[in-house]
Design a protein around this motif. Sequence first.
Motif, PDB file in Angstrom:
ATOM      1  N   ILE A 287      23.721  -6.138 -34.602  1.00  0.00           N
ATOM      2  CA  ILE A 287      23.925  -7.516 -35.058  1.00  0.00           C
ATOM      3  C   ILE A 287      23.405  -7.633 -36.484  1.00  0.00           C
ATOM      4  O   ILE A 287      22.251  -7.281 -36.772  1.00  0.00           O
ATOM      5  N   LEU A 288      24.262  -8.114 -37.367  1.00  0.00           N
ATOM      6  CA  LEU A 288      23.882  -8.298 -38.765  1.00  0.00           C
ATOM      7  C   LEU A 288      23.913  -9.781 -39.105  1.00  0.00           C
ATOM      8  O   LEU A 288      24.976 -10.416 -39.061  1.00  0.00           O
ATOM      9  N   VAL A 289      22.739 -10.323 -39.410  1.00  0.00           N
ATOM     10  CA  VAL A 289      22.657 -11.711 -39.866  1.00  0.00           C
ATOM     11  C   VAL A 289      22.901 -11.687 -41.366  1.00  0.00           C
ATOM     12  O   VAL A 289      22.028 -11.327 -42.156  1.00  0.00           O
ATOM     13  N   GLY A 290      24.127 -12.036 -41.738  1.00  0.00           N
ATOM     14  CA  GLY A 290      24.548 -11.934 -43.126  1.00  0.00           C
ATOM     15  C   GLY A 290      26.051 -11.789 -43.207  1.00  0.00           C
ATOM     16  O   GLY A 290      26.756 -11.872 -42.189  1.00  0.00           O
ATOM     17  N   PRO A 291      26.585 -11.550 -44.392  1.00  0.00           N
ATOM     18  CA  PRO A 291      28.047 -11.456 -44.571  1.00  0.00           C
ATOM     19  C   PRO A 291      28.607 -10.162 -43.993  1.00  0.00           C
ATOM     20  O   PRO A 291      27.866  -9.219 -43.694  1.00  0.00           O
TER      21      PRO A 291
ATOM     22  N   GLU B 237      17.771 -20.130 -34.086  1.00  0.00           N
ATOM     23  CA  GLU B 237      18.612 -19.022 -33.630  1.00  0.00           C
ATOM     24  C   GLU B 237      18.103 -17.685 -34.155  1.00  0.00           C
ATOM     25  O   GLU B 237      18.091 -16.682 -33.435  1.00  0.00           O
ATOM     26  N   LEU B 238      17.678 -17.664 -35.424  1.00  0.00           N
ATOM     27  CA  LEU B 238      17.142 -16.432 -35.999  1.00  0.00           C
ATOM     28  C   LEU B 238      15.885 -15.998 -35.250  1.00  0.00           C
ATOM     29  O   LEU B 238      15.698 -14.814 -34.951  1.00  0.00           O
ATOM     30  N   GLN B 239      15.045 -16.957 -34.932  1.00  0.00           N
ATOM     31  CA  GLN B 239      13.842 -16.670 -34.169  1.00  0.00           C
ATOM     32  C   GLN B 239      14.189 -16.041 -32.826  1.00  0.00           C
ATOM     33  O   GLN B 239      13.576 -15.039 -32.406  1.00  0.00           O
ATOM     34  N   ALA B 240      15.196 -16.583 -32.144  1.00  0.00           N
ATOM     35  CA  ALA B 240      15.615 -16.038 -30.848  1.00  0.00           C
ATOM     36  C   ALA B 240      16.180 -14.631 -30.995  1.00  0.00           C
ATOM     37  O   ALA B 240      15.946 -13.766 -30.144  1.00  0.00           O
ATOM     38  N   LEU B 241      16.910 -14.391 -32.077  1.00  0.00           N
ATOM     39  CA  LEU B 241      17.461 -13.057 -32.315  1.00  0.00           C
ATOM     40  C   LEU B 241      16.353 -12.026 -32.489  1.00  0.00           C
ATOM     41  O   LEU B 241      16.428 -10.905 -31.975  1.00  0.00           O
TER      42      LEU B 241
ATOM     43  N   ILE C 276      28.396  -7.172 -34.582  1.00  0.00           N
ATOM     44  CA  ILE C 276      28.478  -8.640 -34.585  1.00  0.00           C
ATOM     45  C   ILE C 276      27.894  -9.154 -35.894  1.00  0.00           C
ATOM     46  O   ILE C 276      26.735  -8.855 -36.228  1.00  0.00           O
ATOM     47  N   PHE C 277      28.684  -9.908 -36.643  1.00  0.00           N
ATOM     48  CA  PHE C 277      28.215 -10.531 -37.876  1.00  0.00           C
ATOM     49  C   PHE C 277      27.913 -12.014 -37.611  1.00  0.00           C
ATOM     50  O   PHE C 277      28.728 -12.717 -37.007  1.00  0.00           O
ATOM     51  N   LEU C 278      26.769 -12.471 -38.080  1.00  0.00           N
ATOM     52  CA  LEU C 278      26.379 -13.876 -37.956  1.00  0.00           C
ATOM     53  C   LEU C 278      26.017 -14.386 -39.348  1.00  0.00           C
ATOM     54  O   LEU C 278      24.854 -14.328 -39.765  1.00  0.00           O
ATOM     55  N   PRO C 279      27.000 -14.880 -40.103  1.00  0.00           N
ATOM     56  CA  PRO C 279      26.728 -15.281 -41.493  1.00  0.00           C
ATOM     57  C   PRO C 279      25.858 -16.519 -41.625  1.00  0.00           C
ATOM     58  O   PRO C 279      25.165 -16.690 -42.630  1.00  0.00           O
ATOM     59  N   ASN C 280      25.886 -17.383 -40.603  1.00  0.00           N
ATOM     60  CA  ASN C 280      25.106 -18.625 -40.681  1.00  0.00           C
ATOM     61  C   ASN C 280      24.403 -18.872 -39.352  1.00  0.00           C
ATOM     62  O   ASN C 280      25.053 -19.156 -38.346  1.00  0.00           O
ATOM     63  N   VAL C 281      23.088 -18.760 -39.359  1.00  0.00           N
ATOM     64  CA  VAL C 281      22.310 -19.066 -38.162  1.00  0.00           C
ATOM     65  C   VAL C 281      21.202 -20.040 -38.532  1.00  0.00           C
ATOM     66  O   VAL C 281      20.723 -20.063 -39.669  1.00  0.00           O
TER      67      VAL C 281
ATOM     68  N   ASN D 198      24.374  -8.645 -48.789  1.00  0.00           N
ATOM     69  CA  ASN D 198      25.087  -7.391 -49.077  1.00  0.00           C
ATOM     70  C   ASN D 198      24.696  -6.778 -50.431  1.00  0.00           C
ATOM     71  O   ASN D 198      25.446  -5.975 -50.969  1.00  0.00           O
ATOM     72  N   SER D 199      23.541  -7.144 -50.962  1.00  0.00           N
ATOM     73  CA  SER D 199      23.073  -6.537 -52.216  1.00  0.00           C
ATOM     74  C   SER D 199      22.831  -5.046 -52.014  1.00  0.00           C
ATOM     75  O   SER D 199      22.441  -4.617 -50.917  1.00  0.00           O
ATOM     76  N   TRP D 200      23.008  -4.264 -53.052  1.00  0.00           N
ATOM     77  CA  TRP D 200      22.911  -2.809 -52.945  1.00  0.00           C
ATOM     78  C   TRP D 200      21.575  -2.341 -52.387  1.00  0.00           C
ATOM     79  O   TRP D 200      21.505  -1.379 -51.627  1.00  0.00           O
ATOM     80  N   TYR D 201      20.496  -3.049 -52.763  1.00  0.00           N
ATOM     81  CA  TYR D 201      19.174  -2.573 -52.387  1.00  0.00           C
ATOM     82  C   TYR D 201      18.839  -2.829 -50.918  1.00  0.00           C
ATOM     83  O   TYR D 201      17.854  -2.288 -50.391  1.00  0.00           O
TER      84      TYR D 201
END
Length: 375
Positions: free
Chosen positions: A235-239, A271-275, A262-267, A207-210
Motif C-alpha cells: 500500500i502506497l499512501v501517495g500518487p 485513516e493514516l493512523q489506522a494504516l 494499492i495507491f491511496l493518494p488522499n487519506v 514521488n520525489s526521486w529521494y
Amino acid sequence: MRILLITNYREDRQKSMIRFGNLLASSIADYGVVVSEAFPKSKMQRFCFGSKFKKWAGYIDKYFFFQKKIESLLQLTKFDLIHIIDHSNSVYLPKISTLCSTPKLITCHDLIAIRTAFEEFSMAPTTSPKGKKLQRWILNSLKQSDFYACDSKQTQSDLINKIPEIHSNSSVIHLGVQNNRSKKLTDTKSLGFDLKSTEYALHVGNNSWYKNRQGVLESFIHTTQNSKNFDNKLILVGPTFQCHELNIQLKNWLKLNHKKIIFLPNVSEAELQALYQHAKILIFPSFIEGFGWPPLEAHSNNCNSITSKTGAIFELLGHNPYYIDPCDQKQLNNAVEHALLLKNKKNLGAIIPDNKTCAKNYAYLYKQIIAEKNS
C-alpha cells in the motif's frame, strides 16, 4: 509575545507544512504566545486551468500579492517576532527586512531542493534553469534571517555548510509526533478494503526521486517471487508511480500484478493512523530526508520501519527500526523479505517528542530570540 506566523500557500498542498503550521497555531498559545497567522491566498490561481498556468499563477499569488499583504500587516501591527515556518518562503525576508527591525526566525526542514539545484546528488534529475534561479533566490534570501530552527542535525549541518556564518544562530527543534497507540479507527470502509483481513507493507511519501519508491517496489517484488503462499499487498499512501520511477521490468510486473498494489493518494489523519497500526512494516528507504516524518509516525502507532539513517530518524528512534543502506538494493530486499515473513510485531520503546513538546520548544526559542534582540 505577539508573533506573526507566516505559513504556506494552501494550493501547493504541502500536507506536512500545513500540519506544522496548524501545530504551532493551535498549541503554542498555551505558552504565553499570541499568534497572528498569515499565508498567501489564491487570487490568480483559482482562475487558471492547466498545471503550467496554475504554477505561474501560484508564483504571482505568493511572490507578488502576498508581499503586498505582508507590507500592510507590518504597517498595521507591531510584532515581537516574525516566524516563517518553511525555508522555501525565505524570499519574503528581504522585503520584511526593509519594512521593520523585528527579529526574524525561519524553520529549515531540509535543503534537498537547493542541494539538487547545485547538482550535489548524482541520482537526482537535473533542475531546470528557472528552478535553479528559484533555489538560488531562496538560498540568498535565507541569509537575511536572524535565527534558524532546523528539524534535524543533518539539516542544520547542510545549512551551515551553505551559510557558514550562521553557525551560532541556529538550533535543532524536532517536529512533534503524536502518540496514537491507544486510539483505534473503527470505520475504515472509505479505504476500499478491510484493514483487519489484509496483510500489507506500507510506504508513505510522494514521488520525489529521494523517496526511492523504485527501491520499495523492487523489494516487494523480490519477496513476492521468493516466498511461497505469499499474499501480502503493498500500500502506497501517495500518487501512482511516475515514468521516472519505473524501468521496463517493473512496468511489466505491475501490468501482471496490479491487484497486489494499492495507491491511496488522499487519506485523512485518522485513516493514516489506522494504516500504520495494521501494517506489518513501513518501508521507507529514502536517500535523504530533512526530518523523516513517516517512520516516526509509524513508531508512535507501534509499527516498525525499514529505513535509512537520515533526517531525525536515528536521532529519535535509535536502534528500533531496521536500518539499511538505501543504495544497497540487495540489503533492502533481504530486510523486507525478513520483515514480511515475521508473524509477530515487536513492541517499540523509544519516546519521541509530541506536538506539545515541539510547541513548547518553539515558545522558548521565541523568548530567547526576543530577549537577545532587546538586550
